[in-house]
Design a protein around this motif. Structure first.
Motif, PDB file in Angstrom:
ATOM      1  N   GLY A 125      13.991  21.490 -21.532  1.00  0.00           N
ATOM      2  CA  GLY A 125      14.275  20.876 -20.238  1.00  0.00           C
ATOM      3  C   GLY A 125      13.431  21.468 -19.123  1.00  0.00           C
ATOM      4  O   GLY A 125      12.915  20.742 -18.268  1.00  0.00           O
ATOM      5  N   LEU A 126      13.254  22.779 -19.142  1.00  0.00           N
ATOM      6  CA  LEU A 126      12.425  23.430 -18.121  1.00  0.00           C
ATOM      7  C   LEU A 126      10.965  23.003 -18.232  1.00  0.00           C
ATOM      8  O   LEU A 126      10.294  22.776 -17.223  1.00  0.00           O
ATOM      9  CB  LEU A 126      12.550  24.950 -18.230  1.00  0.00           C
ATOM     10  CG  LEU A 126      13.878  25.534 -17.764  1.00  0.00           C
ATOM     11  CD1 LEU A 126      13.925  27.031 -18.054  1.00  0.00           C
ATOM     12  CD2 LEU A 126      14.102  25.274 -16.291  1.00  0.00           C
ATOM     13  N   PHE A 127      10.462  22.884 -19.459  1.00  0.00           N
ATOM     14  CA  PHE A 127       9.091  22.416 -19.641  1.00  0.00           C
ATOM     15  C   PHE A 127       8.920  20.981 -19.146  1.00  0.00           C
ATOM     16  O   PHE A 127       7.898  20.643 -18.551  1.00  0.00           O
ATOM     17  CB  PHE A 127       8.655  22.518 -21.096  1.00  0.00           C
ATOM     18  CG  PHE A 127       8.217  23.897 -21.496  1.00  0.00           C
ATOM     19  CD1 PHE A 127       7.277  24.588 -20.769  1.00  0.00           C
ATOM     20  CD2 PHE A 127       8.774  24.507 -22.598  1.00  0.00           C
ATOM     21  CE1 PHE A 127       6.879  25.857 -21.125  1.00  0.00           C
ATOM     22  CE2 PHE A 127       8.390  25.785 -22.975  1.00  0.00           C
ATOM     23  CZ  PHE A 127       7.432  26.467 -22.235  1.00  0.00           C
ATOM     24  N   LEU A 128       9.913  20.129 -19.382  1.00  0.00           N
ATOM     25  CA  LEU A 128       9.835  18.755 -18.883  1.00  0.00           C
ATOM     26  C   LEU A 128       9.828  18.722 -17.362  1.00  0.00           C
ATOM     27  O   LEU A 128       9.102  17.940 -16.745  1.00  0.00           O
ATOM     28  CB  LEU A 128      10.996  17.925 -19.433  1.00  0.00           C
ATOM     29  CG  LEU A 128      10.890  17.531 -20.898  1.00  0.00           C
ATOM     30  CD1 LEU A 128      12.183  16.861 -21.363  1.00  0.00           C
ATOM     31  CD2 LEU A 128       9.711  16.607 -21.121  1.00  0.00           C
ATOM     32  N   VAL A 129      10.636  19.569 -16.730  1.00  0.00           N
ATOM     33  CA  VAL A 129      10.651  19.642 -15.260  1.00  0.00           C
ATOM     34  C   VAL A 129       9.294  20.105 -14.751  1.00  0.00           C
ATOM     35  O   VAL A 129       8.752  19.533 -13.795  1.00  0.00           O
ATOM     36  CB  VAL A 129      11.788  20.571 -14.770  1.00  0.00           C
ATOM     37  CG1 VAL A 129      11.649  20.860 -13.289  1.00  0.00           C
ATOM     38  CG2 VAL A 129      13.147  19.954 -15.064  1.00  0.00           C
ATOM     39  N   LEU A 130       8.721  21.124 -15.361  1.00  0.00           N
ATOM     40  CA  LEU A 130       7.401  21.604 -14.939  1.00  0.00           C
ATOM     41  C   LEU A 130       6.327  20.546 -15.138  1.00  0.00           C
ATOM     42  O   LEU A 130       5.446  20.384 -14.286  1.00  0.00           O
ATOM     43  CB  LEU A 130       7.036  22.878 -15.697  1.00  0.00           C
ATOM     44  CG  LEU A 130       7.796  24.127 -15.297  1.00  0.00           C
ATOM     45  CD1 LEU A 130       7.428  25.287 -16.212  1.00  0.00           C
ATOM     46  CD2 LEU A 130       7.520  24.486 -13.848  1.00  0.00           C
ATOM     47  N   ASN A 131       6.387  19.809 -16.241  1.00  0.00           N
ATOM     48  CA  ASN A 131       5.441  18.713 -16.457  1.00  0.00           C
ATOM     49  C   ASN A 131       5.580  17.653 -15.373  1.00  0.00           C
ATOM     50  O   ASN A 131       4.577  17.133 -14.879  1.00  0.00           O
ATOM     51  CB  ASN A 131       5.656  18.051 -17.808  1.00  0.00           C
ATOM     52  CG  ASN A 131       5.216  18.892 -18.983  1.00  0.00           C
ATOM     53  OD1 ASN A 131       5.643  18.656 -20.093  1.00  0.00           O
ATOM     54  ND2 ASN A 131       4.371  19.876 -18.766  1.00  0.00           N
ATOM     55  N   GLY A 132       6.813  17.338 -15.018  1.00  0.00           N
ATOM     56  CA  GLY A 132       7.043  16.338 -13.986  1.00  0.00           C
ATOM     57  C   GLY A 132       6.567  16.783 -12.616  1.00  0.00           C
ATOM     58  O   GLY A 132       6.065  15.983 -11.830  1.00  0.00           O
ATOM     59  N   LEU A 133       6.708  18.057 -12.315  1.00  0.00           N
ATOM     60  CA  LEU A 133       6.294  18.563 -11.006  1.00  0.00           C
ATOM     61  C   LEU A 133       4.780  18.700 -10.887  1.00  0.00           C
ATOM     62  O   LEU A 133       4.208  18.440  -9.825  1.00  0.00           O
ATOM     63  CB  LEU A 133       6.952  19.917 -10.726  1.00  0.00           C
ATOM     64  CG  LEU A 133       8.456  19.894 -10.491  1.00  0.00           C
ATOM     65  CD1 LEU A 133       8.985  21.317 -10.327  1.00  0.00           C
ATOM     66  CD2 LEU A 133       8.800  19.066  -9.263  1.00  0.00           C
ATOM     67  N   ASP A 182      21.148  25.968 -27.715  1.00  0.00           N
ATOM     68  CA  ASP A 182      21.256  25.680 -26.287  1.00  0.00           C
ATOM     69  C   ASP A 182      20.114  26.312 -25.507  1.00  0.00           C
ATOM     70  O   ASP A 182      19.586  25.713 -24.562  1.00  0.00           O
ATOM     71  CB  ASP A 182      22.591  26.181 -25.741  1.00  0.00           C
ATOM     72  CG  ASP A 182      23.771  25.368 -26.231  1.00  0.00           C
ATOM     73  OD1 ASP A 182      23.565  24.185 -26.560  1.00  0.00           O
ATOM     74  OD2 ASP A 182      24.884  25.916 -26.277  1.00  0.00           O
ATOM     75  N   SER A 183      19.711  27.496 -25.888  1.00  0.00           N
ATOM     76  CA  SER A 183      18.590  28.161 -25.219  1.00  0.00           C
ATOM     77  C   SER A 183      17.291  27.394 -25.446  1.00  0.00           C
ATOM     78  O   SER A 183      16.493  27.234 -24.523  1.00  0.00           O
ATOM     79  CB  SER A 183      18.441  29.593 -25.726  1.00  0.00           C
ATOM     80  OG  SER A 183      19.599  30.330 -25.455  1.00  0.00           O
ATOM     81  N   ALA A 209      20.905  20.440 -16.688  1.00  0.00           N
ATOM     82  CA  ALA A 209      22.252  20.365 -16.128  1.00  0.00           C
ATOM     83  C   ALA A 209      23.304  20.292 -17.231  1.00  0.00           C
ATOM     84  O   ALA A 209      24.339  20.960 -17.153  1.00  0.00           O
ATOM     85  CB  ALA A 209      22.364  19.148 -15.214  1.00  0.00           C
ATOM     86  N   ALA A 210      23.050  19.508 -18.270  1.00  0.00           N
ATOM     87  CA  ALA A 210      24.016  19.378 -19.361  1.00  0.00           C
ATOM     88  C   ALA A 210      24.203  20.700 -20.095  1.00  0.00           C
ATOM     89  O   ALA A 210      25.338  21.088 -20.406  1.00  0.00           O
ATOM     90  CB  ALA A 210      23.553  18.294 -20.339  1.00  0.00           C
ATOM     91  N   VAL A 211      23.124  21.393 -20.365  1.00  0.00           N
ATOM     92  CA  VAL A 211      23.214  22.670 -21.073  1.00  0.00           C
ATOM     93  C   VAL A 211      23.957  23.698 -20.223  1.00  0.00           C
ATOM     94  O   VAL A 211      24.815  24.440 -20.725  1.00  0.00           O
ATOM     95  CB  VAL A 211      21.812  23.186 -21.469  1.00  0.00           C
ATOM     96  CG1 VAL A 211      21.869  24.624 -21.956  1.00  0.00           C
ATOM     97  CG2 VAL A 211      21.200  22.293 -22.534  1.00  0.00           C
ATOM     98  N   LEU A 212      23.634  23.747 -18.937  1.00  0.00           N
ATOM     99  CA  LEU A 212      24.280  24.725 -18.068  1.00  0.00           C
ATOM    100  C   LEU A 212      25.756  24.410 -17.833  1.00  0.00           C
ATOM    101  O   LEU A 212      26.565  25.320 -17.671  1.00  0.00           O
ATOM    102  CB  LEU A 212      23.532  24.827 -16.741  1.00  0.00           C
ATOM    103  CG  LEU A 212      22.116  25.420 -16.842  1.00  0.00           C
ATOM    104  CD1 LEU A 212      21.418  25.340 -15.494  1.00  0.00           C
ATOM    105  CD2 LEU A 212      22.166  26.839 -17.358  1.00  0.00           C
ATOM    106  N   MET A 213      26.111  23.123 -17.815  1.00  0.00           N
ATOM    107  CA  MET A 213      27.510  22.751 -17.606  1.00  0.00           C
ATOM    108  C   MET A 213      28.367  23.041 -18.840  1.00  0.00           C
ATOM    109  O   MET A 213      29.558  23.319 -18.708  1.00  0.00           O
ATOM    110  CB  MET A 213      27.614  21.275 -17.218  1.00  0.00           C
ATOM    111  CG  MET A 213      27.132  21.007 -15.805  1.00  0.00           C
ATOM    112  SD  MET A 213      27.098  19.269 -15.383  1.00  0.00           S
ATOM    113  CE  MET A 213      28.809  18.871 -15.396  1.00  0.00           C
TER     114      MET A 213
END
Length: 80
Positions: free
Chosen positions: A41-49, A34-35, A22-26
């Motif tokens: 961040g995406l890897f952390l979300v996938l790990n959490g899911l 940033d990329s 969210a911070a990067v996209l905002m």
């Protein structure tokens, strides 16, 4: 691959990953840093899911513990 992340760690990774994304996209900047941060961040979300982390597996870390891990089950008792 088996689960290797505990429930608390899943929640922390999911919240941290969503916050980073969210911070990067905002900010709206599009440079290499940033990329890379968005990818982390995406890897952390996938790990959490999924409750799976390949880095933890590679390092031999397992914070996931099964509930009720009794070493002797009722069917294993031998009667004398």
């Amino acid at each position: 691959m088996q689960r290797n992340i505990s429930g608390l760690e899943r929640v922390l990774r999911l919240c941290l990953g969503l916050g980073i994304c969210a911070a990067v996209l905002m900010l709206g900047h599009t440079n290499l840093a940033d990329s890379a941060l968005l990818l982390v961040g995406l890897f952390l979300v996938l790990n959490g899911l999924t409750a799976r982390c390949y880095l933890w597996r590679w390092l031999g870390i397992n914070s996931f513990r099964r509930a009720g891990g009794c070493s002797i089950s009722p069917n294993d008792r031998s009667e004398a």
